[in-house]
Enzyme design. Structure first.
Site, mmCIF file in Angstrom:
data_model
loop_
_atom_site.group_PDB
_atom_site.id
_atom_site.type_symbol
_atom_site.label_atom_id
_atom_site.label_comp_id
_atom_site.label_asym_id
_atom_site.label_seq_id
_atom_site.Cartn_x
_atom_site.Cartn_y
_atom_site.Cartn_z
ATOM 1 N N LYS B 98 -3.279 -12.784 8.230
ATOM 2 C CA LYS B 98 -2.759 -12.503 6.863
ATOM 3 C C LYS B 98 -1.305 -13.028 6.840
ATOM 4 O O LYS B 98 -0.391 -12.195 7.624
ATOM 5 C CB LYS B 98 -2.970 -11.174 6.410
ATOM 6 C CG LYS B 98 -2.399 -10.709 5.026
ATOM 7 C CD LYS B 98 -2.385 -9.362 4.590
ATOM 8 C CE LYS B 98 -1.495 -9.119 3.410
ATOM 9 N NZ LYS B 98 -1.291 -7.805 3.437
ATOM 10 N N GLY B 159 3.875 -0.758 -2.354
ATOM 11 C CA GLY B 159 4.323 0.438 -2.272
ATOM 12 C C GLY B 159 4.729 1.172 -3.435
ATOM 13 O O GLY B 159 5.142 2.255 -3.507
ATOM 14 N N ALA B 185 -1.510 -5.197 -2.702
ATOM 15 C CA ALA B 185 -0.213 -4.538 -2.946
ATOM 16 C C ALA B 185 -0.133 -3.892 -4.534
ATOM 17 O O ALA B 185 -0.537 -4.602 -5.464
ATOM 18 C CB ALA B 185 0.866 -5.305 -2.694
ATOM 19 N N GLY B 186 0.306 -2.622 -4.776
ATOM 20 C CA GLY B 186 0.676 -2.178 -5.833
ATOM 21 C C GLY B 186 -0.474 -1.419 -6.321
ATOM 22 O O GLY B 186 -0.357 -0.533 -7.529
ATOM 23 N N ASN B 207 -3.388 0.205 0.876
ATOM 24 C CA ASN B 207 -2.472 0.949 1.922
ATOM 25 C C ASN B 207 -1.876 2.116 1.488
ATOM 26 O O ASN B 207 -2.369 3.326 1.685
ATOM 27 C CB ASN B 207 -1.673 -0.048 2.622
ATOM 28 C CG ASN B 207 -0.963 0.508 3.702
ATOM 29 O OD1 ASN B 207 -1.297 1.494 4.344
ATOM 30 N ND2 ASN B 207 0.101 -0.260 4.575
ATOM 31 N N THR B 208 -0.954 2.169 0.639
ATOM 32 C CA THR B 208 -0.044 3.133 0.341
ATOM 33 C C THR B 208 -0.928 4.200 -0.552
ATOM 34 O O THR B 208 -0.573 5.496 -0.018
ATOM 35 C CB THR B 208 1.098 2.486 -0.664
ATOM 36 O OG1 THR B 208 1.986 1.635 -0.069
ATOM 37 C CG2 THR B 208 2.167 3.797 -1.018
#
Lengths: 368, 258
Positions: B98, B159, B185-186, B207-208
């Site tokens: 990635k 994040g 992301a996001g 993830n976050t």
């Protein structure tokens, strides 16, 4: 425009009057904002904001977790020399202090590297006093090359250099730079630094800009808290960090909150900086600059370091020695730059981080 | 019934959740999170590989049946990303990579130009390249031409948990890019992930939202349900929205003798 010029807009600013006129409602509104202005940040550093310290802490914690997750990087400093041509009245390395001076040879550096890397430390901070004769650029290049063999990340906290000097050290393997302005008050700075290369306020305040142009991956700033009043010093340190983030987007920006510690010379702080102040500074900076590394060294107590973790500490030093080559010495051979306040081992610091529900990170970069 | 597989870069996956690994309070949570999410791919920053410290090396916490997709976190340009990818290949024994190239440390937005350059170099070297990118059609085409296996546009800055802020741009990528779109992301809530899947994204990367939840395992399960629901809805075909009620056909009913 350099930060030196940027900062001039606040020449003559009446910090006391600004703080006096703040209301509790204004503080609450600022805490709830997503993007803070410079004066919002200043308001959060005011004595009035201390009444809302829990609200600030909650918000700082939430922002930090979103940006950095639940992890804290560990690092250690390695002092290679305490020779210094400056007479900073607050520093144990000052020329005025009759301390034993020494500079490590390359074999001694290797010995120290073996011990520190044996603790599991993978990020190292190379520290020395200001002596271009005893710790020349060539000497520092060689030091960095040795450190690079043992550590994945090498940051430097050395005397200010020209951009070309930073380039040479970067090519030798330096990743990041830490440099503290000591005080952002130019008049006070001149009183505290009357001898040596450090007398030049502007040259020091523009140090990170030279390193930024030289392509450093991280730039870390801070004021030595206790030399001057808390509010204005933290305000300018925060502004400095924000300025660097905007102008050097390729670099990770960090900030530290060093507090005057007892050292040779016995200098008495002008202002007593309480634990509350340190916590307020950590939270205010996090709300002002969401994505910023925050380091707390072993100048601070174990208890403070532990309780500050959830507020957004991203880096902690561990098992530090501020003596020259202190890791490879059994007794006390030379005086440190300041007295350590948290003597916990790396394993104890890791345990402390886990106990707070966070993960200690030993390695967060790689050599290539 | 034929299996609904995600096919990209030589992978044939039943799961459409990729898990990030950078923000957990303890690596020992990773197997449980993977199980709860039903994930078959986890991304790991090469900068965190730590072979000298087996007790804490993140790679040692990843179950054998899960694919490791190393990422180039920390790279500031194509040259650095390429070097990190080569280290990853040797260390993790995988050709999956990635690409993350970030030269802005405030919002952590990816640099599409450098990313396309890295795609080209790494794809030629045989890597299966999954680039993290700003949702931009021209960049996606460049990455496709460079040999990327998929594109991984951000829904919002990393994040932030702000959800599907780039929705229309991602819709255009799904329609035009000609590559699997994996939103990265996001994504803050399971409903954001569901919305991505309903639109036709091939997968989402989380993830976050999981790692910073008070109960990461439960949140991973919630995402698994949301992704499945969104994918099923996409496969079933979602009815168009209408501004007005349509009980009858007042304008054309006469054609049927109404």
């Amino acid at each position: 425009m350099s930060f030196y010029d940027f900062k001039k807009q606040y020449d003559g600013f009446d910090f006391k009057n600004f703080c006096r006129n703040l209301s509790d409602l204004e503080i609450v509104k600022i805490i709830n904002k997503e993007n803070l202005s410079e004066t919002d940040f200043l308001a959060l550093l005011s004595p009035k904001a201390l009444n809302r310290i829990e609200d600030m802490a909650q918000k700082a914690s939430a922002i930090s977790t979103k940006h950095f997750g639940k992890s804290v990087l560990l690092y250690a400093p390695l002092y290679v020399s305490n020779f210094c041509i400056n007479n900073c009245v607050y520093c144990g390395f000052s020329t005025a202090n009759a301390i034993k001076r020494e500079v490590l040879n390359f074999k001694e550096i290797e010995d120290n590297c073996k011990i520190v890397s044996g603790y599991g430390i993978r990020h190292i901070l190379l520290v020395c006093g200001e002596s271009p004769v005893k710790t020349s650029l060539e000497y520092l290049q060689e030091c960095i090359k040795i450190l690079r063999k043992y550590f994945d990340c090498v940051d430097i906290e050395i005397y200010p250099l020209e951009e070309s000097g930073y380039e040479q050290l970067r090519e030798a393997g330096a990743d990041g730079l830490a440099v503290y302005q000591e005080t952002y008050d130019e008049d006070l700075y001149k009183i505290l630094h009357t001898k040596g290369a450090k007398t030049n306020y502007r040259y020091r305040i523009e140090t990170c800009e030279r390193a930024g142009r030289a392509g450093y991956r991280s730039l870390n700033v801070g004021a030595l808290l206790g030399l001057n009043d808390f509010v204005s010093e933290m305000f300018f340190a925060g502004l400095h960090a924000k300025y660097l983030q905007k102008n050097f987007p390729q670099s990770e920006i960090g900030i530290s909150f060093p507090r005057l510690r007892p050292a040779a010379g016995g200098y008495e702080p002008k202002t007593i900086i309480s634990d509350k102040h340190i916590i307020q500074a950590i939270c205010a900076v996090r709300l002002f600059i969401n994505r910023i590394n925050v380091s707390v060294s072993t100048r601070e107590s174990n208890a403070l370091r532990k309780n500050a973790i959830p507020l957004g500490i991203t880096r902690l030093s561990a098992a530090s020695s501020t003596q020259v080559g202190g890791y490879a010495k059994s007794g006390k051979d030379s005086d440190g730059q300041f007295k350590i306040n948290d003597g916990a081992s790396v394993e104890d610091v890791k345990k402390m981080i886990y106990e707070k529900g966070y993960q200690p990170i030993m390695k967060d970069w790689l050599s290539f | 019934m034929e299996k609904d597989l995600l096919t990209a870069g030589g992978l044939n996956l039943e799961s459409r959740i990729f898990i990030g690994s950078g923000k957990f309070p303890d690596n020992s949570l990773i197997p449980e999170i993977i199980k709860a999410a039903g994930a078959q791919v986890i991304t790991v920053a090469v900068r965190r590989f730590d072979f000298d410290n087996p007790k804490e090396n993140i790679l040692n916490f990843i179950p054998q049946n899960v694919k490791i997709m190393p990422n180039t976190s920390g790279a500031r340009n194509a040259a650095e990303a390429v070097k990190i990818a080569r280290i990853a290949k040797a260390a993790a024994q995988t050709d999956l990579i990635k690409i993350e190239i970030i030269n802005d440390n405030k919002y952590l937005l990816p640099d599409n130009y450098e990313t396309a350059k890295a795609c080209e170099i790494l794809a030629k070297e045989g890597f299966k390249v999954f680039p993290y990118m700003n949702a931009d059609l021209y960049a996606a085409r460049d990455m496709k031409n460079a040999g990327a296996a998929a594109v991984m546009p951000l829904a919002a800055p990393i994040g932030t948990n702000k959800g599907l802020q780039t929705k229309e741009m991602i819709r255009i990528l799904i329609e035009e890019a000609g590559l699997p779109v994996i939103v990265d992301a996001g994504i803050g809530r399971p409903s954001d992930a569901c919305a991505c899947m309903e639109m036709g994204c091939e997968a989402v990367m989380i993830n976050t939202a999981i790692s910073t939840s008070a109960d990461p395992v439960l949140m991973a399960k919630a995402f698994a349900f949301a992704v499945k629901a969104g994918r099923n809805a996409y496969a079933a075909g979602i009815g168009e929205k209408s501004e007005t009620a349509r009980a009858s056909s007042p304008l054309t009913g006469f054609l049927n003798g109404d």
